[in-house]
Design an enzyme around this catalytic site. Sequence first.
Site, PDB file in Angstrom:
ATOM      1  N   HIS A  69       0.858  -1.170   0.000  1.00 24.82           N
ATOM      2  CA  HIS A  69       0.000   0.000   0.000  1.00 24.82           C
ATOM      3  C   HIS A  69       0.901   1.229   0.000  1.00 24.82           C
ATOM      4  O   HIS A  69       2.009   1.215   0.560  1.00 24.82           O
ATOM      5  CB  HIS A  69      -0.928   0.006   1.212  1.00 24.82           C
ATOM      6  CG  HIS A  69      -2.162  -0.826   1.016  1.00 24.82           C
ATOM      7  ND1 HIS A  69      -2.870  -1.390   2.068  1.00 24.82           N
ATOM      8  CD2 HIS A  69      -2.820  -1.194  -0.122  1.00 24.82           C
ATOM      9  CE1 HIS A  69      -3.900  -2.062   1.581  1.00 24.82           C
ATOM     10  NE2 HIS A  69      -3.895  -1.963   0.266  1.00 24.82           N
ATOM     11  N   HIS A 102      -4.468  -9.021   6.082  1.00 24.38           N
ATOM     12  CA  HIS A 102      -4.812  -7.699   5.560  1.00 24.38           C
ATOM     13  C   HIS A 102      -5.470  -7.891   4.193  1.00 24.38           C
ATOM     14  O   HIS A 102      -5.713  -9.019   3.762  1.00 24.38           O
ATOM     15  CB  HIS A 102      -3.557  -6.837   5.481  1.00 24.38           C
ATOM     16  CG  HIS A 102      -3.822  -5.371   5.323  1.00 24.38           C
ATOM     17  ND1 HIS A 102      -4.792  -4.699   6.026  1.00 24.38           N
ATOM     18  CD2 HIS A 102      -3.230  -4.427   4.522  1.00 24.38           C
ATOM     19  CE1 HIS A 102      -4.792  -3.435   5.681  1.00 24.38           C
ATOM     20  NE2 HIS A 102      -3.864  -3.244   4.771  1.00 24.38           N
ATOM     21  N   HIS A 133       0.639   4.665  13.329  1.00 21.88           N
ATOM     22  CA  HIS A 133      -0.246   4.454  12.184  1.00 21.88           C
ATOM     23  C   HIS A 133      -1.671   4.893  12.520  1.00 21.88           C
ATOM     24  O   HIS A 133      -2.631   4.143  12.422  1.00 21.88           O
ATOM     25  CB  HIS A 133      -0.221   2.984  11.756  1.00 21.88           C
ATOM     26  CG  HIS A 133      -0.742   2.742  10.371  1.00 21.88           C
ATOM     27  ND1 HIS A 133      -2.073   2.458  10.125  1.00 21.88           N
ATOM     28  CD2 HIS A 133      -0.132   2.737   9.168  1.00 21.88           C
ATOM     29  CE1 HIS A 133      -2.248   2.273   8.828  1.00 21.88           C
ATOM     30  NE2 HIS A 133      -1.082   2.443   8.215  1.00 21.88           N
ATOM     31  N   ASP A 147      -0.590  -2.961   9.662  1.00 23.60           N
ATOM     32  CA  ASP A 147      -1.755  -3.262   8.831  1.00 23.60           C
ATOM     33  C   ASP A 147      -2.187  -4.726   8.878  1.00 23.60           C
ATOM     34  O   ASP A 147      -1.941  -5.513   7.961  1.00 23.60           O
ATOM     35  CB  ASP A 147      -1.474  -2.841   7.389  1.00 23.60           C
ATOM     36  CG  ASP A 147      -1.454  -1.325   7.252  1.00 23.60           C
ATOM     37  OD1 ASP A 147      -1.044  -0.662   8.214  1.00 23.60           O
ATOM     38  OD2 ASP A 147      -1.849  -0.821   6.189  1.00 23.60           O
ATOM     39  N   ASP A 177       1.076   4.109   1.498  1.00 24.18           N
ATOM     40  CA  ASP A 177       1.597   4.752   2.706  1.00 24.18           C
ATOM     41  C   ASP A 177       2.706   3.946   3.360  1.00 24.18           C
ATOM     42  O   ASP A 177       3.324   4.401   4.325  1.00 24.18           O
ATOM     43  CB  ASP A 177       0.458   5.017   3.704  1.00 24.18           C
ATOM     44  CG  ASP A 177      -0.367   3.789   4.046  1.00 24.18           C
ATOM     45  OD1 ASP A 177      -0.589   2.962   3.140  1.00 24.18           O
ATOM     46  OD2 ASP A 177      -0.805   3.655   5.206  1.00 24.18           O
ATOM     47  N   HIS A 178       3.007   2.754   2.823  1.00 22.03           N
ATOM     48  CA  HIS A 178       4.085   1.931   3.351  1.00 22.03           C
ATOM     49  C   HIS A 178       5.219   1.718   2.346  1.00 22.03           C
ATOM     50  O   HIS A 178       6.218   1.089   2.702  1.00 22.03           O
ATOM     51  CB  HIS A 178       3.546   0.565   3.778  1.00 22.03           C
ATOM     52  CG  HIS A 178       2.545   0.641   4.889  1.00 22.03           C
ATOM     53  ND1 HIS A 178       2.862   0.416   6.205  1.00 22.03           N
ATOM     54  CD2 HIS A 178       1.221   0.952   4.875  1.00 22.03           C
ATOM     55  CE1 HIS A 178       1.788   0.564   6.962  1.00 22.03           C
ATOM     56  NE2 HIS A 178       0.776   0.891   6.176  1.00 22.03           N
TER      57      HIS A 178
END
Length: 302
Positions: free
Chosen positions: A63, A139, A260, A202, A65-66
């Site tokens: 993802h 996830h 997070h 996550d 944001d990672h």
Amino acid sequence: MRELVILGTASQVPTRHRNHNGYVLRWDNEVILFDPGEGTQRQMLLAGLAVTPLRRICITHFHGDHSLGLPGVLQRISLDQVPHPVKVHYPAAGQEFYDRLRHATSYWDNADIVPAPADGAIFETETSAGRLTALPLWHSLPTYGYRLTEPDTRRMVPALLAEHGIVGPAVGDLQRLGHLGDVTLDQVSVPRPGQTFAFVMDTGLCDNVYALAENADLLVIESTFLDEDADLAAQVGHLTAAQAATVARKSNVRTLVLTHFSQRYPDQSRFLTEARPHFNGDIVLAEDLMRVPIPARKAGVS
């Protein structure tokens, strides 16, 4: 030097005060960058960190944001002509995304970047700091958590060495051989427990969350939601602050780092308020550019 440098603490949407994810673990000579989200290169600059010491990069999942900060970090490694190989760990199922990020733009590729994808039920590799283990989490796409475990050793006791007349170079010989004449290493030393770092992002609750966190000296774990949104957290594969704290308690964690945070909560102190009843140990509410020392090593016992 053993510390965690927190570069970003937001979740999917950054805020004016929280950048996307990014965490640098400095563990003696092993320096690891976890989950470089967008803006990581600049956050490293603000934190006074160079890319040269990096030995490996660990990505939990693809993802944005990672992982969107990965191209900039890799290009900076090339620009600075980092002389040693840099390994990159990531879910093997996300190879397509890694390939895109690895060469997202044109640049002079002058670095030895070594892909080392994690696959299967467990992935393990040895580092200068100990064993790095990756376990799959739950996830919306393939995701791995990471655990760094230092091996147990023994600490020499000066008084016991003196009692047996062992001094100078003979101490090194004893450590290397395990005995010196009739004197064994166990007679002049005590156990020196290794330390453990765990990184969980996550995921919904699953067995591997607890396996990664077990007896960790420092656990970095997502707490995207508060309990009022527990149903939503379960739907999208995330944890609440209360769940993260409960994991820490049940797993015998020493220091818990909550991070997070969803932008839907303007007052992040609520995460600490929610977590505290579930965990009596040290809790750190992560802030951008914060430095968190690894807890002091547990004392050896005779």
